[in-house]
Design an enzyme around this catalytic site. Structure first.
Site, PDB file in Angstrom:
ATOM      1  N   HIS A 244       0.716  -0.880   0.563  1.00  0.00           N
ATOM      2  CA  HIS A 244       0.015   0.395   0.272  1.00  0.00           C
ATOM      3  C   HIS A 244       1.448   1.347   0.234  1.00  0.00           C
ATOM      4  CE1 HIS A 244      -3.053   2.818   1.480  1.00  0.00           C
ATOM      5  NE2 HIS A 244      -2.125   3.167   2.341  1.00  0.00           N
ATOM      6  N   TYR A 275      -6.249   8.672   2.110  1.00  0.00           N
ATOM      7  CA  TYR A 275      -6.144   9.325   2.743  1.00  0.00           C
ATOM      8  C   TYR A 275      -5.229  10.642   2.529  1.00  0.00           C
ATOM      9  CZ  TYR A 275      -2.842   6.260   4.615  1.00  0.00           C
ATOM     10  OH  TYR A 275      -2.283   5.261   4.569  1.00  0.00           O
ATOM     11  N   ASP A 571     -28.532 -21.235  17.456  1.00  0.00           N
ATOM     12  CA  ASP A 571     -29.723 -21.502  17.568  1.00  0.00           C
ATOM     13  C   ASP A 571     -29.305 -22.993  16.639  1.00  0.00           C
ATOM     14  OD1 ASP A 571     -29.975 -20.029  15.261  1.00  0.00           O
ATOM     15  OD2 ASP A 571     -32.182 -19.601  15.829  1.00  0.00           O
TER      16      ASP A 571
END
Length: 848
Positions: A244, A275, A571
């Site tokens: 990156h 960013y 469940d």
């Protein structure tokens, strides 16, 4: 505790804290932010015999922690990730090294430069509110105030989250390391792990080039080296390292002079996968901008080819995780940076690198203890943002036997075998990199590799124009274009907004109506099926679950799998097919893992999902369809609700279970995969005179919410007990079962609550915050006020009811008729607490 019990033992029925062993030997592999955080959390809980091994120097280990830019944005669609991040912020705020803080709470700012992104920021603001994170969507002018360098002409607005900020990852590592050392832990640098020793299925030691370290527990917190350590233990770690890009500008003329490292919020420009953060030099305050980009091509890295620390340094690499900067990949992003921040137009990049870090096929961490090797734990694919939260959860898991947060999204058992191939992990990990900042719809399926898993009915579904989405690798029809003419017979449906209309069709309403009025076939093959057999099967299952399974063969029981504190782990639907043979309908690979861990030697468990298939036949004409195909009596008197029968339909041997997850008469019909197509064709041909349709999961979800049937993992998890989740009917306290002692008679303080949206045209999709009146104001008829009272779990339009249904976790005192508001893309949508079940409360349609 799961970490200490052997096969054949039974988990405790209540809390295990008083039975925890005294300071077992723990070896943590990796002294990055996760390893240091984990050592701190373990020693704080009294496990002080902790050794952390690091192949590089402790000052700068050389993994992702050593180069991480430190951005901590807490907001996530995942409640679990948000909770991890919130704890990380809380903890790092309390840490410093020689007076230097480990966290700068400068806030976060996410920008929108398109209407689509601005809508997404409103949705993200909803997530923030739902998970208790401060944030608001702000104007262009406010964005400019927060980041004066912005070209406000391209900005439509932003999401400001004031509690986010910058973590000094290495500093936070050292602060936690020092605390752990004071409690008795030791950290050893330049110890390269070369092997994992084991005996009788348990880990016994870690072998390094500097010696062997005996261990009762080994935790791999090795980051992108995780697959390497995993292979030594015989464990596949589904993790793909990728490079990156990160760069720093030269000092910006006329900027700087600040006394803090980062006076402005951390900034995201997600429309261009970028960013930004500020870097201010210690002397003179010269300002540089740090920029990270996800806009470039994915650059996967082979974890087995990443160099050890010293060899990387010998090849002029700063560290093993820092690869050379590729200018050609950076060029388009640099132009986007200059458009957003005009002050960069005269600046240049001073330095950059391609930093390696970890991605998984679904973008979530990989946590937990391996079933194949007891005592071997993974704490992998964890970013700085979530590091302390993950460490706390894993430490709780190891010491107390369970984490305090629901971790099913992160559990290492969650991936199917078909999702563990190296090619799948590489392809899906690379796609996760591409999608980091994408606007992702909750139903959006992966594009590749597909199709991966298909039911035997797949060819017929294609012929009927099935619209497939994907889950667990399975192709799952959500509706069928062949049913489009049925839409003309419906009353006009409310028009949907663009977001809720994605991956939806009015055909789902037609299929729901056909199920209510005639009969429909549903592909239930992806539901997990386990065969549990052997002389001890009944005693074992009865002890592990909440309901009474001591019934005659042919019975079917809905029951719960609880943890030791009474939380709902799953469940199950348990069919007793013979005295010592059961078919268990489960939810995830974690259920298989849980049962296998504790099964005694006279109990055998195998996953039969891939070798079998299932068709759900439901609707008022279901008996008319099925009865002519068999000599057995399928009348209500002879084949009652929650009963099972092994029989034949035409030429096909089937296990028929009279169950209904949609609230209509019908059966789940199981057979082997080789006969699946014949079963489908038999049912399809027999149903032609009855108006049979194939129906998809979109209609299925609507129908199950009308009946109030819970979906484990969405509506309830192990953070909830059966009574607050509304499944207390499946608990028999007159028998012993795991978790029984932890259940109390105290009234629940929260409940899974059914809501009906007031406006017939309004819809929500799930995870939205719900604003409710306080109990006092509710009694007085007051309006919803203040912070969110809870959040939506499942939601779907109820076509039979003509309203959208939303289930939400809310305070238990809210009574039927209480008005609430659900925040949907920034709008407060009125809804009302309803009485459940919303449809057919007397169960007359199922029991006929």
């Amino acid at each position: 505790m799961s970490s200490t019990l052997e096969k054949g033992s039974t988990p405790a029925t209540g809390s295990t804290s008083e039975n925890r062993p005294h300071s077992p030997r723990v070896v943590v592999v990796g002294a990055g932010i996760v390893g240091c955080s984990l050592a701190d959390e373990l020693t704080a809980r009294g496990w002080t015999d902790v050794t952390v091994l690091e192949q590089g120097p402790l000052a700068t280990p050389g993994g992702s922690t050593s180069h991480a830019p430190g951005l901590v944005f807490q907001t996530s669609p995942s409640k679990t990730l948000a909770e991890f991040a919130k704890y990380t912020v809380e903890k790092f705020l309390s840490l410093d090294v020689d007076g230097v803080p480990c966290f700068h709470q400068v806030g976060g700012l996410e920008l929108a430069t398109t209407p689509e992104r601005l809508a997404e920021l409103h949705r993200r603001a909803g997530y923030a509110a739902a998970w208790g994170i401060g944030g608001e969507v702000v104007s262009t002018a406010r964005c400019k105030e927060l980041w004066p360098l912005l070209d406000e002409s391209v900005v439509l607005g932003g999401l400001h989250t004031p509690d986010d900020g910058l973590a000094r990852a290495l500093l936070a590592s050292h602060a936690q390391m020092e605390r752990a050392i004071r409690r008795g832990a030791r950290f050893l640098e330049r110890h390269t792990v070369t092997g994992i020793e084991k005996e009788d299925g348990r880990v016994t030691a870690v072998v390094t080039d500097q010696g062997t370290f005996p261990a009762d527990h080994v935790v791999s917190a090795a980051g992108f080296w995780g697959p390497v350590i995993g292979r030594m233990a015989g464990i596949d770690v589904p993790l793909q390292p990728l490079a990156h890009q990160y760069a720093k500008t030269e000092p910006l003329p006329g900027q700087g002079g600040a006394t803090t490292e980062a006076p402005k919020p951390i900034l995201r420009f997600q429309d261009r996968d970028l960013y930004f953060r500020e870097h201010t030099e210690e002397e003179g305050g010269a300002l540089r901008i740090g920029i990270g980009s996800y806009a470039h091509r994915p650059m996967p890295v082979d974890p087995f080819a990443i160099l050890p620390y010293d060899e990387a340094r010998a090849r002029n690499m700063d560290m093993p995780s820092s690869f050379p900067f590729t200018e050609e990949d950076w060029a388009p992003s640099w132009e986007d940076c200059r458009r957003l921040l005009p002050s960069l137009r005269e600046a240049e990049i001073e330095e950059g690198f391609n930093g390696v870090f970890s991605f998984t096929p679904d973008g979530m961490p990989v946590l937990g203890e391996s079933r194949q090797l007891r005592g071997f734990w993974l704490a992998e694919a964890v970013w700085v943002t979530h590091s302390a939260g993950v460490a706390r959860a894993v430490a709780e898991w190891m010491v107390d036997g369970r984490p305090s947060l629901d971790l099913h999204e992160c559990d290492l058992t969650r991936f199917e075998d078909a999702q563990r191939s190296p090619s799948y992990i590489r392809e899906r990990g690379s796609q996760q990199f591409v999608e980091v900042y994408d606007v992702i719809h909750p139903l959006q399926p992966m594009e590749r590799p597909r199709p991966l898993r298909v039911s035997p009915f797949y060819a017929r579904q294609q012929q009927l124009g099935a619209y497939f989405l994907e889950g667990g690798g399975w192709e799952r029809p959500h509706w069928y274009e062949a049913n489009a003419p049925l839409v003309d017979t419906l009353d006009a449906l409310p028009e949907r907004d663009a977001w809720s209309a994605r991956h939806w069709s009015p055909i789902a309403a037609a299929e729901a109506r056909a199920t209510r009025e005639k009969v429909a076939l549903y592909d239930m093959t992806p539901l997990r099926r386990l065969e549990v057999s052997g002389p001890g099967a009944l005693d074992f299952l009865n002890r592990m679950t909440t309901n009474n399974l001591r019934k005659k063969p042919g019975s079917v029981t809905y029951t719960l799998l609880l943890d030791e504190t009474g939380g709902v782990r799953s469940d199950l639907t348990v069919a007793r097919l013979a005295p010592d043979r059961f078919q268990v309908g489960a939810n995830s690979p974690a259920d298989l893992d849980r049962l296998t861990r504790y099964a005694p030697d006279d109990v055998h468990i195998r996953d039969i999902t891939s070798g079998t298939c299932c068709v759900g036949v439901w609707g008022p004409l279901a008996r008319d369809l099925v009865q002519p195909l068999t000599r057995d009596d399928f009348s209500h008197e002879a084949f009652g609700y929650f009963r099972a029968k092994e029989t034949y339909l035409g030429h096909v041997p089937v296990t028929a279970m009279r169950l209904s997850y949609v609230g209509e008469l019908g059966w789940e019909l199981y057979t082997t995969a080789d006969l699946g197509l014949r079963l489908w064709d038999t049912l399809w041909e027999a149903g032609q005179g009855l108006g049979v349709v194939a129906a998809g999961r979109s209609a299925f979800n609507s129908l199950r919410l009308e009946k109030g049937y819970r979906a484990w993992g969405t509506d309830m998890t192990d953070e909830h007990n059966p009574y607050e989740a509304g499944v207390g009917f499946a608990v028999r306290t007159d028998k012993e079962f795991v978790g029984r002692e932890a259940l109390t008679d105290a009234p629940p303080t929260r409940r899974l609550t059914p809501l009906l949206l007031d406006d017939p045209a309004a819809v929500v999709l799930g995870k939205e915050p719900v604003y409710a009146p306080t109990l006092d104001s509710a009694r007085a008829g007051g309006a919803p006020i203040g912070a969110p009272a809870g959040y939506v779990t499942s939601a779907s339009y109820g076509y039979t009811l003509g309203r959208c249904i939303a289930y939400a976790w809310l305070p238990a005192g809210l009574t039927t008729g209480t008005g609430v508001h659900i925040a949907y893309f920034g709008e407060k949508v009125p809804a009302t607490v309803a009485e459940e079940p919303l449809f057919d409360p007397k169960m007359t349609r199922i029991r006929r």
